[in-house]
Write a protein that holds these residues in place. Structure first.
Motif, PDB file in Angstrom:
ATOM      1  N   TRP A 142      56.027 -13.102 -25.036  1.00 15.86           N
ATOM      2  CA  TRP A 142      55.392 -12.108 -26.211  1.00 15.86           C
ATOM      3  C   TRP A 142      55.574 -13.899 -26.856  1.00 15.86           C
ATOM      4  N   ASP A 143      54.463 -13.128 -27.589  1.00 28.36           N
ATOM      5  CA  ASP A 143      53.311 -14.281 -28.750  1.00 28.36           C
ATOM      6  C   ASP A 143      53.493 -16.058 -28.433  1.00 28.36           C
ATOM      7  N   LYS A 144      53.739 -17.273 -28.909  1.00 34.65           N
ATOM      8  CA  LYS A 144      53.833 -18.023 -28.606  1.00 34.65           C
ATOM      9  C   LYS A 144      54.012 -18.439 -27.039  1.00 34.65           C
ATOM     10  N   TRP A 145      55.520 -17.759 -26.238  1.00 36.04           N
ATOM     11  CA  TRP A 145      55.395 -17.999 -25.331  1.00 36.04           C
ATOM     12  C   TRP A 145      54.702 -17.153 -23.967  1.00 36.04           C
ATOM     13  N   ALA A 146      53.426 -16.537 -24.497  1.00 34.50           N
ATOM     14  CA  ALA A 146      52.342 -15.722 -23.886  1.00 34.50           C
ATOM     15  C   ALA A 146      51.714 -16.818 -23.279  1.00 34.50           C
TER      16      ALA A 146
END
Length: 630
Positions: A246-250
């Motif tokens: 999700w988000d920055k992890w993506a």
């Protein structure tokens, strides 16, 4: 090969391995200015606090811990006194509200003891600044004088009944490593994850080679703007597991989308969560606490790569990361209308219980007296009831998940839907309501108008009044038994293709009856007589036998008079009279051509049932005056 290591929400770096910890979330990169003053001002307090014990020190090894008795982390209990623990810190982060990384409300760590047991520790408010400079991932500590509380806060990371809370009097001592495993990985086999033995409260560690990376997908109807990405990893046995980031992890996988390097790209994901979508398990990074090591030169990844490349049939040149676009589900007429019955509001009660129904109607009004949203459990979207409120902190009860501390607003709106046969109330919930309200979420509307949703009804929802939609629902046994005509919409759509499919061959609650289609009238026939014949045929189809026979007799008499009139009247006068009579009896203004073909029937243009039957009962030329013979 580039290497990347990430610790969720970590505000500082620690270089105790070959690489340094980095952060990829906005909440990870917490501004140093927020903490520096607090940390610097607390340094002397930390020394005074920690050094007050003759057996503790900051940044130095304790003189001796061999003679002390320690409690295993799985045995932590609030009934125990004078608890002493010895454990390694494997993760640190700052917790904060969504999208507000500079408003941290706690400093959290995960400890792991020699047996692999884990527990979460928290320092809140001003106390957290004392502990920020003390804990570093990979180091071991002896800790005493702390409190034990329930682990039922917001999004608990571990499935432990309790967690530890640090106070000013808590003593922390750094000690020697009790083993060489500075990361504390507890790698789970993929077969165990796919067996669905893990609960969503559990945390797991996994290692695998990336075989496919999906595109980044925008997530609608969330409290803040969110994106997600699916990454598929494979173990040494060829078993594959989906991971959702999700988000920055993506975004951190962008560099591997077009990766031309030789050999596998492997990662370890630590303190991840197992989630289930349509009963299929997948690995997700947690909101706080998860760590990931991509292609890092650490023993866990090195050993995995050796086993992975040694399997039969493996070739570095053939190993490529597939890039895929997750399919967008297109709701086709075949899917939407599968195993359903088309009807009108007035035809619902004639159906059998358990029937899947689709009707086309207009939103006449919104039942504002029933409100527009409710507090929902984040995990199941079911209603959560307020059970306790202490100041700004509230506790709720969910029938599925018990006591919870965080809820989200979800739409629940009752619409009065009307068509030419009647009206009925329909309950429309979150996703469907958001879809027909220009994609707005209940959370957005609540932030715009105020937190006390019972005090107002937002005008944002008024945009749907007067508009027509398809409503798909189930006519339940409850509707039959209790004679309750309130229906729950499973799907609401204004898709033009679906509406056209609904209207095709459907009139007054009947599907596919060829008898209701207007026949093709040839130009070779006399217009007035053909119109009479068509009305007679339609009347015979729709009228009981005895009434039809009586009316037919009257019509035949009229036909005889018409024939006589045609024989005795000049041609131009007969045609003119016939056309005028047809215009008066077809309900039109005279602007429509008499023999116009109607291959498609629009429900919006259909006359009322009374009008249709009434026009069939009246002879078209009954108003023509027949003069006597001279």
């Amino acid at each position: 090969m580039d290497s990347l290591s990430l610790t969720s929400n970590l505000s500082f770096t620690e270089d105790f391995t070959t690489g340094s910890e980095s952060n990829l979330n906005d909440n990870i990169n917490i501004s140093e200015s927020v903490f520096n003053d607090n940390i610097n001002s607390s340094s002397s307090n930390v020394d005074d606090n920690i050094k007050s014990s003759s057996t503790t020190a900051v940044g130095k090894h304790a003189s001796s811990v061999k003679d002390l008795e320690f409690t295993a982390l799985d045995q932590i209990d609030p009934m125990l006194d004078n608890i002493k623990i010895k454990a390694r810190c494997i993760s640190v982060w700052h917790s904060h509200p969504a999208g507000k990384p500079n408003q941290a409300y706690s400093f959290d760590i995960v400890l792991q003891d020699m047996k692999g047991n884990r527990i979460q520790c928290t320092a809140r408010n001003n106390d957290m600044y004392r502990f920020v400079p003390l804990f570093q991932q990979g180091h071991c500590y002896m800790i005493t004088d702390f409190s034990v509380g329930e682990n039922n806060g917001i999004l608990p990371l571990l499935n432990h009944k309790y967690k530890i809370t640090f106070f000013q009097s808590t003593k922390v001592t750094r000690i020697d490593h009790f083993d060489e495993d500075v990361f504390g990985f507890k790698l789970e086999p993929f077969s165990e994850i796919l067996s669905k033995r893990y609960h969503e409260k559990d945390s797991v560690d996994v290692v695998g080679a990336i075989v496919a990376i999906g595109d980044i997908i925008q997530v609608p109807n969330t409290l803040v703007k969110k994106v997600r990405r699916t990454v598929i990893i494979e173990d040494t046995e060829g078993t594959r597991v989906k991971c959702t980031f999700w988000d920055k992890w993506a975004e951190m996988f962008n560099q591997y989308v077009n990766n031309d390097a030789i050999g596998p790209v492997a990662f370890v994901l630590q303190l991840a969560k197992v989630k289930y979508f349509k009963d299929e398990p997948a690995i997700h990074n947690s909101l706080f606490g998860s760590r990931i090591f991509i292609n890092k030169d650490i023993p866990a990844i090195t050993e995995f790569k050796q086993r992975y490349t040694a399997k039969e049939g493996y070739s570095d040149g053939d190993h490529k990361i597939e890039v895929f676009t997750p399919p967008v589900v297109k709701i086709t007429p075949e899917i939407f209308f599968r195993n359903t019955v088309k009807t009108t509001v007035g035809g619902i009660r004639a159906l059998e219980a358990g029937t899947e129904v689709v009707l086309y109607g207009k939103v006449h009004r919104i039942h504002k007296e029933h409100g527009w949203c409710y507090d929902a459990c984040k995990r199941c979207n079911k209603m959560a009831k307020l059970s306790k409120a202490i100041g700004s902190k509230k506790a709720y009860t969910c029938d599925e998940h018990g006591v919870i501390y965080q809820v989200v607003p979800r739409f629940k709106v009752i619409l009065r839907v009307i068509d030419e046969t009647g009206s009925a109330p329909f309950v429309v919930f979150d996703t469907n309501m958001s879809k027909i309200c220009d994609g707005k979420s209940a959370y957005e509307i609540m932030n715009k108008h105020g937190q006390t949703t019972s005090d107002y009804f937002p005008d944002d929802l008024e945009v749907i009044v007067g508009k027509k939609y398809l409503f798909k629902f189930t006519y339940t046994q409850h509707n039959v038994n209790s004679n309750t005509q309130v229906y729950t919409a499973k799907s609401v759509s204004d898709d033009a293709e679906l509406i056209a499919h609904f209207k095709d061959g459907f009139i007054d609650g009947q599907e596919g009856d060829e008898q209701f289609k207007t026949p093709d009238v040839s130009d070779a026939h006399t217009g007035g007589l053909d119109a009479v014949s068509l009305n007679i045929n339609k009347f015979l189809l729709e009228t009981p036998d005895n009434q039809a026979q009586s009316s037919t007799s009257r019509t035949l008499k009229s036909s005889l008079n018409i024939n006589k009139f045609l024989l005795e009247t000049p041609d131009n006068q007969a045609i003119s009279s016939t056309n005028r009579s047809v215009e008066r009896n077809d309900g039109s203004s005279g602007s429509k051509p008499l023999n116009k073909k109607r291959d498609i029937i629009d429900l919006d243009d259909m006359p009322d049932e009374d009008e249709a039957v009434g026009s069939a009962k009246k002879p078209l030329l009954s108003s023509v005056k027949i003069e006597k013979d001279e």
